[in-house]
Design an enzyme around this catalytic site. Structure first.
Site, PDB file in Angstrom:
ATOM      1  NE  ARG A 182     -19.949  48.708  -0.009  1.00  0.00           N
ATOM      2  CZ  ARG A 182     -19.224  49.785   0.632  1.00  0.00           C
ATOM      3  NH1 ARG A 182     -19.839  50.875   1.068  1.00  0.00           N
ATOM      4  NH2 ARG A 182     -17.986  49.695   0.650  1.00  0.00           N
ATOM      5  CB  CYS A 239     -19.249  52.271   8.031  1.00  0.00           C
ATOM      6  SG  CYS A 239     -18.353  53.740   7.936  1.00  0.00           S
TER       7      CYS A 239
END
Length: 281
Positions: A182, A239
């Site tokens: 990611r 995050c």
């Protein structure tokens, strides 16, 4: 107070009648009600369930800006939520989940954000408790609400918003707790765009854990984190939505290193505005 508590130490405290406020934070991003169902099937005796969504604020700002998938509530709203379960500042809280502290760490951070440092995470979570031979319960504990604090102390840990972070890029160490694929922008299952904030370094939160899903030793974490933070007086942690970044901040506390600042909106907020720069690979 040390940031982690081991299952045996918690069991001893409960046996001696020194009961902290026990909070079950189990959650599954793909199945939002799975944690509540798991709690009903069995939890630590005396624990209350706290759903992740109950620890969040509105996703949309008054001016229409998207604030991320799990934005923080106001401190006053969160204090009222905890007081409804019996929390008073300084009582002592132990949070746990079944995901290596992935969700319990956010509760740990949020208590510090309320100005209360009397909070610990059960190292290894519910699997560590049952693995030590301790029983679970299906009984719902009594709810004994406490007065909502009328005047909260200053936060013990800081936050930064998107605009402030944008102005700081290149001058602070920015750490991204997401999975490497990611971060590199190869996949993006949840947010508006793939990639990462320019200048960020990737430190997946799972690297904080040993093979048994407990945190690595303070010495090991210090050895891993110190080079990443070297040369930077300040660090900002993010995050996908401000949850697992708290795991990295908890790891810094375990390591005895200076704690950084949380960017709560994280990639979910940052990537929602096409005017903000992004990086890949």
């Amino acid at each position: 107070m040390t940031p982690l508590i081991q299952a045996e130490a918690l069991h001893d405290r409960l046996a001696q009648g020194q009961a902290p406020l026990l909070l079950d934070l189990r959650f599954d991003l793909a199945q939002p009600e799975a944690g509540r169902a798991a709690y009903a099937a069995g939890h630590l005796p005396g624990a209350h369930y706290v759903h992740l969504d109950d620890c969040c604020g509105p996703k949309q700002a008054a001016d229409g800006r998207f604030l991320g998938r799990h934005p923080l509530p106001t401190r006053e709203a969160f204090a009222a939520r905890l007081a409804a379960l019996g929390w008073v500042p300084g009582r002592g809280v132990v949070a746990y989940d079944a995901s290596g502290g992935m969700f319990a760490a956010r509760l740990w951070w949020m208590l510090h954000w309320l100005g209360d440092a009397e909070v610990q995470v059960l190292d290894g979570g519910l699997p560590a408790w049952t693995g030590a031979g301790h029983a679970l319960s299906t009984a719902l504990p009594p709810v004994l609400p406490a007065p909502v604090p009328s005047d909260l102390p200053p936060p013990l840990l800081d936050t930064v918003d998107a605009a402030t972070l944008a102005a700081q890029l290149g001058r602070v160490r920015l750490v991204d707790a997401r999975a490497p694929e990611r971060f590199r922008g190869e996949v993006e299952p949840l947010d508006a765009q793939a990639g990462h904030i320019p200048g960020a370094r990737n430190r997946p939160f799972a690297l904080n854990l040993a093979a048994d899903a407990r945190f690595k030793s303070s010495e090991a974490l210090r050895a891993e984190w110190a080079p990443l933070l070297a040369g930077h007086e300040a660090s900002v942690h993010q995050c996908g939505s401000g949850v697992t970044a708290c795991h990295n901040l908890l790891a810094l506390a375990v390591a005895g290193l200076p704690l950084g600042t949380l960017y709560p909106g994280s990639w979910s907020e940052w990537s929602s505005d096409p005017r903000r720069p992004i990086a890949r690979a």
